[in-house]
Structures are given as C-alpha cells and as structure tokens.
Motif scaffolding. Structure first.
Motif: not given
Ligand code: 13P
Length: 323
Positions: A49-51, A72-74, A95-97, A121-123, A138-140, A184-186, A209-211
């Motif tokens: 699933g998503d975050s 890692h943050f997840m 990790g995560f940039s 704060s975004y998750v 989260t984005s959701g 990645v999204h940027a 929405p992170e794009c």
């Molecule tokens: P979602 O909340 O859509 O799963 O996106 C997670 C995420 O890490 C996007 O970079």
C-alpha cells in the motif's frame, strides 16, 4: 513488466519466496511492502500500500515481527506505532532523500520564528522531526489534515515543497513551506508531461503530488488548458484505485515506476505507461527478495526509536490516523 521486477530468475525467486513464507510463519511475522517495491516483493507481502495504508496496518497488526519493505522512515513509523514489536528493514541503507532535507534542530529553529504555528509534517520525515510536529500527513490525507486546522492558525508545512504548494493551491490556505524535495519526483518536469500528453492524446494522467510538474499541472487545470477529467493528482494508492474504477484504456503514470506492477496485474486489459522509465528510486529498490530472506533468517536489521522520541512522534501520527 520487466521494469518493475528484479533480475532474479523465476525459479530462484520461487525457491526464495518459499523459504520466506516458511520463516514468516515460524517468526509470526507480517511483511509490509510499499507500492514502489519490486514486483516480487509486492507479490510476497501480506499487505502492499501507500504510506497511509501501511502505517494503519502497522498500528493494528497482531504479528510479533513487522518486516518493512520500504524506506527507513516508513519502518520507523511502524516502530513508533507498534512499540512492543520487532520491526525489521531488510537493508539499513534504504534511506530517503526527502526525509534528510530537514532535521529536528532546523525545525525547532523554524518553529521559534513562528510561535503558535501548527506544524504539519509529511510522514516522509525522521522520527525526531515527527516528535516536533503537531500533525503528520501523507499524500493520501494531506488535504484533509490541512482543512482540519482552524483557519486562524498559521501553518508550517514540511518538508516537500511541491506537495506544499499543491496543498496551498487546493485548499486556499496560506502556509509556510519548507523547500525540500524528493529527488525522484522533482525530476518529473512539466516538459515530460507535455511530451507524453502530445504523444498519448486519449490517455488519462495520474500524477503524484510530490512531482516537480504539479504546480504547472494545477495552473493548466485552473486555466482549462488541460481536461480535469483526464488529469488526476493522487497518492500511490489513490492511483491504483482510480486505475481500476476508470473506463479509460490507457494511463500515463507520473510517480516511481514500482507502482505499475499492481496496476498492470489488476487491470490486464488496460495499458499503463510510466511518465519516464528512469523514474526509479534507488533507495526503494535496495530491498530484494534475497535481502528479505536474510532479514527473516537473521532478524536483521532492527529499527528502533527511543521511547522519549517515539512517544512524542506517536501523537502527531495518531492525530493524523484519527482524521
Ligand atoms: P504515498 O504516500 O503515495 O505512498 O507516497 C509515498 C512516497 O514516499 C512518495 O515519495
């Protein structure tokens, strides 16, 4: 299809998967995988699933061990929500940039400049940053979280600037936005979307929405330059649901390519095109079947969060889940 699979040969993958299943039962473990994981990992996971969805499952699981196939943050979020359980991540370098763009110290300094502001704060942040926050999102569910904040309150939104500016436009709420981005999204630029639009006139577009293209997409939507019916700004899980419900036969997907695996599997008669094949997150792709097996064999790598930080971070996550 190959795009979203590892190079493991199918027979070897089946053998490793059988060992993973056996160990999972022995350890009373649950395997959670994010939508960006390799296909084989999604196929073997108990929940994909998503975050937001993953954090909800982590909060209510009865398993003793949570193996988190994600970044890692997840896994940290799962450790915060399930303090009595063992949380494992199969590669500790995943990790995560975006999460690295703000530290707890930087957030404390930012808060000091805006006393009384509500921090959302975004998750995709470290546990220490969550501990300094009023709400996670989260984005959701980000839009719902922003709309739940009283209008007389100042908002500090972090760390993703594209998601932040999307929320500002969508809700009309002024807010201060941290200038972080997911690399990645940027990289998903307006020109990429324009090109795909020209090449695939009948396709629906699903955009995370992170794009980097999100502000221009919102602008074109507002001006009527692109059709609102054919363009959807969605979380990964939102995209998967939309792909199933829509009558369209062709979709262009602007997010990490791992998400295509479930879409294609669930909708074999529809066509899913990545916005660009290069949109792959090397951190998400650090987890492989072999590492998942090793993780269960050796109970590695344990993700822990100190109780003091976890207690404070849990408040922000639980306020989000409650909404
Ligand atoms: P979602 O909340 O859509 O799963 O996106 C997670 C995420 O890490 C996007 O970079």
């Amino acid at each position: 299809m190959a795009l979203t699979l590892t190079h493991t040969d199918p027979d070897a993958a089946r053998e490793i998967s059988a060992d993973i299943q056996r160990l999972k039962r022995e350890r009373n473990a649950v395997i959670l995988a994010h939508n960006y994981q390799y296909g084989e990992l999604q196929d073997i996971a108990d929940y994909v699933g998503d975050s937001l969805g993953l954090s909800q499952v982590a909060a209510r699981t009865k398993a003793d061990v949570i193996v988190f196939c994600g970044v890692h943050f997840m896994a940290e979020t799962a450790a915060i929500l399930s303090p009595g359980k063992t949380v494992l991540i199969p590669d500790r370098n995943a990790g995560f940039s975006l999460a690295d763009t703000i530290t707890a110290e930087q957030l404390r300094a930012w808060k000091a400049e805006h006393p009384g502001a509500i921090v959302v704060s975004y998750v995709n942040t470290s546990a220490a940053v969550k501990a300094e926050s009023d709400y996670c999102c989260t984005s959701g569910n980000a839009e719902r979280v922003i709309r739940a904040i009283p209008t007389d309150k100042e908002i500090l939104f972090l760390p993703d600037m594209f998601l932040g500016s999307y929320l500002r436009q969508k809700t009309g709420r002024p807010m201060h936005i941290w200038s972080g981005e997911c690399h990645v999204h940027a990289a998903i630029k307006p020109a990429m979307v324009e090109q795909m639009r020209a090449d695939h006139l009948g396709a629906e577009f699903m955009i995370h929405p992170e794009c980097g293209c999100v502000s221009s997409t919102m602008h074109y939507l507002a001006k009527g330059r692109i059709s609102a019916e054919g363009t959807h700004i969605l979380s990964t899980e939102g995209m998967i649901k939309h792909a199933q419900q829509s009558d369209a036969s062709q979709f262009v997907v602007a997010t990490e390519i791992g998400v295509l695996h479930r879409m294609r599997k669930a909708n074999p008669d529809k066509e899913f095109l990545p916005i660009d094949e290069s949109i792959s997150c090397r951190y998400m792709k650090m987890i492989t079947l072999e590492k998942l097996l090793y993780s269960l064999q050796e109970m590695q790598y344990v993700v822990t969060v100190s109780p003091a930080v976890a207690d404070r971070a849990r408040g922000a996550i639980e306020r989000m889940i409650a909404l």
